[in-house]
Design a protein around this motif. Sequence first.
Motif, PDB file in Angstrom:
ATOM      1  N   ALA A   1      -5.758   8.676  -0.927  1.00  9.74           N
ATOM      2  CA  ALA A   1      -6.562   7.629  -0.284  1.00  9.74           C
ATOM      3  C   ALA A   1      -7.610   7.023  -1.222  1.00  9.74           C
ATOM      4  N   GLU A   2      -8.028   7.782  -2.233  1.00  6.46           N
ATOM      5  CA  GLU A   2      -9.151   7.388  -3.091  1.00  6.46           C
ATOM      6  C   GLU A   2      -9.116   5.954  -3.623  1.00  6.46           C
ATOM      7  N   PRO A   3      -8.026   5.479  -4.207  1.00  7.74           N
ATOM      8  CA  PRO A   3      -8.073   4.139  -4.811  1.00  7.74           C
ATOM      9  C   PRO A   3      -8.011   2.967  -3.826  1.00  7.74           C
TER      10      PRO A   3
ATOM     11  N   THR B   1       0.840  -1.205   0.000  1.00  2.00           N
ATOM     12  CA  THR B   1       0.000   0.000   0.000  1.00  2.00           C
ATOM     13  C   THR B   1       0.870   1.247   0.000  1.00  2.00           C
TER      14      THR B   1
ATOM     15  N   GLY C   1      -6.825  13.111   0.339  1.00  2.00           N
ATOM     16  CA  GLY C   1      -8.009  12.488  -0.257  1.00  2.00           C
ATOM     17  C   GLY C   1      -7.709  11.843  -1.592  1.00  2.00           C
ATOM     18  N   GLU C   2      -6.921  12.510  -2.427  1.00  2.00           N
ATOM     19  CA  GLU C   2      -6.548  11.944  -3.727  1.00  2.00           C
ATOM     20  C   GLU C   2      -5.690  10.697  -3.560  1.00  2.00           C
TER      21      GLU C   2
ATOM     22  N   TRP D   1      -6.086  22.914   2.424  1.00  2.00           N
ATOM     23  CA  TRP D   1      -5.566  21.735   1.724  1.00  2.00           C
ATOM     24  C   TRP D   1      -4.240  21.278   2.307  1.00  2.00           C
TER      25      TRP D   1
ATOM     26  N   ALA E   1      -0.204  15.482  -4.370  1.00  2.00           N
ATOM     27  CA  ALA E   1      -1.627  15.145  -4.288  1.00  2.00           C
ATOM     28  C   ALA E   1      -2.117  15.419  -2.876  1.00  2.00           C
ATOM     29  N   THR E   2      -3.409  15.610  -2.749  1.00  2.00           N
ATOM     30  CA  THR E   2      -3.998  15.773  -1.419  1.00  2.00           C
ATOM     31  C   THR E   2      -4.138  14.404  -0.770  1.00  2.00           C
TER      32      THR E   2
ATOM     33  N   SER F   1      -9.634   2.138   5.528  1.00  2.00           N
ATOM     34  CA  SER F   1     -10.171   3.275   6.276  1.00  2.00           C
ATOM     35  C   SER F   1      -9.220   4.477   6.222  1.00  2.00           C
ATOM     36  N   ALA F   2      -9.790   5.637   6.489  1.00  2.00           N
ATOM     37  CA  ALA F   2      -8.979   6.858   6.559  1.00  2.00           C
ATOM     38  C   ALA F   2      -7.889   6.744   7.620  1.00  2.00           C
TER      39      ALA F   2
ATOM     40  N   LYS G   1       1.802   6.798  -6.766  1.00  2.00           N
ATOM     41  CA  LYS G   1       0.848   7.878  -7.043  1.00  2.00           C
ATOM     42  C   LYS G   1       1.547   9.235  -6.920  1.00  2.00           C
TER      43      LYS G   1
END
Length: 120
Positions: free
Chosen positions: A37-39, A18, A34-35, A68, A31-32, A43-44, A25
Amino acid sequence: MAATDSLSLVFAALADPTRRAILSKLSRGPATVGEVAEPFAVSAPAISQHLKVLERAGLVSRTARAQWRTLSLEAEPFDEASAWVEKHRREWNLRLDALDAHLQTMKDRSDTPDSKEAGS
């Protein structure tokens, strides 16, 4: 026992698929969170833990702009790890070359007529 030297932290961070995917990435640009974590179907808090490991190893840095939080890849720890691997690769290759030469010498000796006659 937890690793604390920088090289151990880098290799430990790279040991997880991971985290390697997160680094891949980020290799395409900042990247943020959120970007990043997206794929992932985790959990967050799990992503947050992965990011902490990457930050502790110095592989990722965070910058805050307004609301941001942007993550960026840091190259220096990769350079250190790469240098370590390359140094040891050269040493291992020299040892393997020496072993190969030794084995060839042993094979050549066993193929000589004197050694065949002595064994008869």
